[in-house]
Design an enzyme around this catalytic site. Structure first.
Site, PDB file in Angstrom:
ATOM      1  N   MET A   1       7.088  -1.535   2.862  1.00 17.50           N
ATOM      2  CA  MET A   1       8.422  -0.998   3.121  1.00 17.50           C
ATOM      3  C   MET A   1       9.301  -1.989   3.883  1.00 17.50           C
ATOM      4  O   MET A   1       8.831  -3.021   4.354  1.00 17.50           O
ATOM      5  CB  MET A   1       8.300   0.307   3.914  1.00 17.50           C
ATOM      6  CG  MET A   1       7.522   1.397   3.181  1.00 17.50           C
ATOM      7  SD  MET A   1       7.287   2.873   4.177  1.00 17.50           S
ATOM      8  CE  MET A   1       8.989   3.405   4.409  1.00 17.50           C
TER       9      MET A   1
ATOM     10  N   ASP B   1       4.521   2.411   1.218  1.00 19.74           N
ATOM     11  CA  ASP B   1       3.065   2.241   1.319  1.00 19.74           C
ATOM     12  C   ASP B   1       2.407   3.228   2.267  1.00 19.74           C
ATOM     13  O   ASP B   1       1.337   3.767   1.983  1.00 19.74           O
ATOM     14  CB  ASP B   1       2.707   0.803   1.680  1.00 19.74           C
ATOM     15  CG  ASP B   1       3.372   0.299   2.954  1.00 19.74           C
ATOM     16  OD1 ASP B   1       4.155   1.043   3.582  1.00 19.74           O
ATOM     17  OD2 ASP B   1       3.118  -0.863   3.321  1.00 19.74           O
TER      18      ASP B   1
END
Length: 483
Positions: free
Chosen positions: A81, A238
């Site tokens: 991210m 994630d």
């Protein structure tokens, strides 16, 4: 028989897993991904390398399991991210992507907070140089000609999905990390975009994480021998993907990821922002749920560093550290604050560097390895304490990530938390498994698939004797932290 692929785009590597009925692992392909550090504190990657690596992984799955690959009906992606990837009008990258651990936008964080004092209660947290919005401000200041050509902001897994489908989209879990999204509402915020100097029209549409965000291109169906059609899910950040893949879907489910960084993810039925404690709060990938995230900036990365400094391989360090604890006990080890890339939760000190106290000629690599694992365990405990402070209530703990290979590390974390932590089968598959669950729903499975729990294979309980030994060491670590 239902076949789906889950792809997890990590910082240092990409993994693709072909799953049958979201349970049996048919085939796995994994490849490393290089990181560029052109200056101290900078961290970048070539986004086309993400795409090439994913394609290589899927090539390998097709070669290993052609019959099952032909029957695939859904692909899901979870990805690292907070990246800032700027595309031009042709949807091509204008520069390398700035990653979550890039630290150059410190000054811009202060500017953004001054401009939008309540940003931490509207978005995922307080401004941090790792988050996307301050990076955009830095780029506008330092690379203005490039920003004049910018036409789209893209996140890691969304860029790969663009290559798979030709469609531009994102979803709330990952978009929440940009600080341009109103997290509670799940919509881009024009006022936040204006504060950062970004055109709100240059943002992708926001879909549900489990929605079909495109279909695999015909030429890729042919390349991998898939009959099709294949729905590609909007996907997940994630942390959300790993939490889902570890069975974290109900309020109170807590999933600790011991990876390059460490993240304490707690599922919450309400939006409990905690900017004052540098807690990130984003939408989860389960309907009507949020995810509270406490972040340890350097977890297995700290142990990797000790390996580099001592010339030891990490598995050897783990074994040596366990032998050291059994023979001598932790009291003679140095105390290490392994904040090699700063501290996020609970202090929001991205400028902080690691500190070691208690070095003497008798210190061994085993002692340094132990001190590293202990220091990371203390940081996880600090995260959970901060999350409790803001109203989040963890009830059940599961641990995933590469660090779960260390029994000592798990015992330290359970002891520092004062809570048992559970392991699941295939803990290193949590990210791809979560992505595959989203793929299944995008391909037509019922949404209840997202809430199916994972059975824990074993539980590591707190160690009362170890707790007595590490209690004064934790207090000493706090004094170092505040000194």
């Amino acid at each position: 028989m239902a076949l789906h692929i889950g792809i997890d785009l990590g910082t240092s590597g990409i993994k693709a897993v072909l799953l049958e009925d979201l349970a049996r692992v048919v085939a796995v392909a994994a490849e490393p991904v290089a990181i560029s550090r052109p200056h101290v504190g900078w961290s970048e990657q070539d986004p086309d390398l993400w795409v090439a690596t994913v394609f290589t992984c899927l090539d390998r799955l097709a070669a290993e399991a052609p019959q099952e690959m032909a029957a695939v009906r859904g692909i899901g992606l979870s990805g690292q991210m907070l990246a800032a990837l700027i595309l031009d009008a042709d949807m091509r990258p204008l520069r390398p992507a700035m990653l979550w651990n890039d630290q150059r936008a410190l000054a811009e964080c202060a500017e953004l907070l001054a401009s939008v004092p309540d940003i931490g209660r509207r978005t995922n947290g307080t401004p941090d140089p790792g988050i996307t919005a301050p990076k955009l401000m830095w780029l506008r200041k330092h690379e203005p000609a490039l920003m004049d050509r910018a036409r789209m902001l893209m996140l890691t897994k969304d860029y790969v999905r663009l290559a798979l489908t030709g469609e531009v989209a994102t979803e709330p879990s990952d978009a929440g990390g940009t600080q341009l999204l109103d997290v509670a509402a799940g919509r881009w915020d024009p006022a936040l975009c204006a504060a950062v100097g970004w055109n709100a029209a240059s943002l992708p549409p926001v879909l549900d994480s489990w929605a079909e965000a495109g279909r695999l291109k015909p030429e890729l169906l042919s390349r991998w021998g898939i009959t099709g059609p294949v729905a590609v899910a909007a996907g997940a950040g994630d942390n959300m993907g790993s939490t889902l893949g570890a069975g974290g879907a109900r309020p109170g489910d807590a999933v600790l990821t011991i990876g390059t960084s460490g993240v304490a993810c707690i599922v919450d039925a309400a939006f409990h922002p905690g900017p004052q404690r540098a807690i990130l709060t984003s939408a989860h990938v389960v309907p009507r749920m949020f995810l509270s995230m406490g972040v340890v900036m350097s977890a297995t990365a700290s142990l990797d560093w000790v390996g580099q400094m001592t010339g030891r391989k990490v598995p050897d360090l783990d074994a040596e550290a366990a032998a050291f604890v059994a023979k001598q006990g932790p009291a003679v080890a140095p105390i290490f604050l392994p904040c090699l890339t700063g501290i996020r939760t609970p202090l929001n000190r991205p400028d902080m560097t690691g500190r070691i106290e208690g070095l003497h000629p008798g210190v061994t690599p085993a002692m340094l390895a132990y001190a590293t694992m202990e220091g990371v365990a203390f940081q996880f405990a600090d995260c959970i304490a901060a999350q409790r402070e803001v109203g989040v209530r963890p009830e059940r703990f599961t641990v995933v990530g590469g660090g779960t290979r260390s029994t000592l590390w798990l015992r330290l974390i359970a002891t520092a938390l004062g809570e048992p932590v559970g392991l699941i089968q295939g803990a290193d598959m949590a990210g791809p498994r979560g992505a595959a669950r989203l793929a299944a729903v995008a391909a037509g499975a019922p949404i209840s698939v997202l809430s199916e729990p994972m059975s824990q294979t074993s539980v590591v309980a707190p160690d009362a004797r170890l707790a007595e030994v590490i209690a004064p060491r934790r207090e000493a670590a706090r004094e170092m932290l505040n000194g």
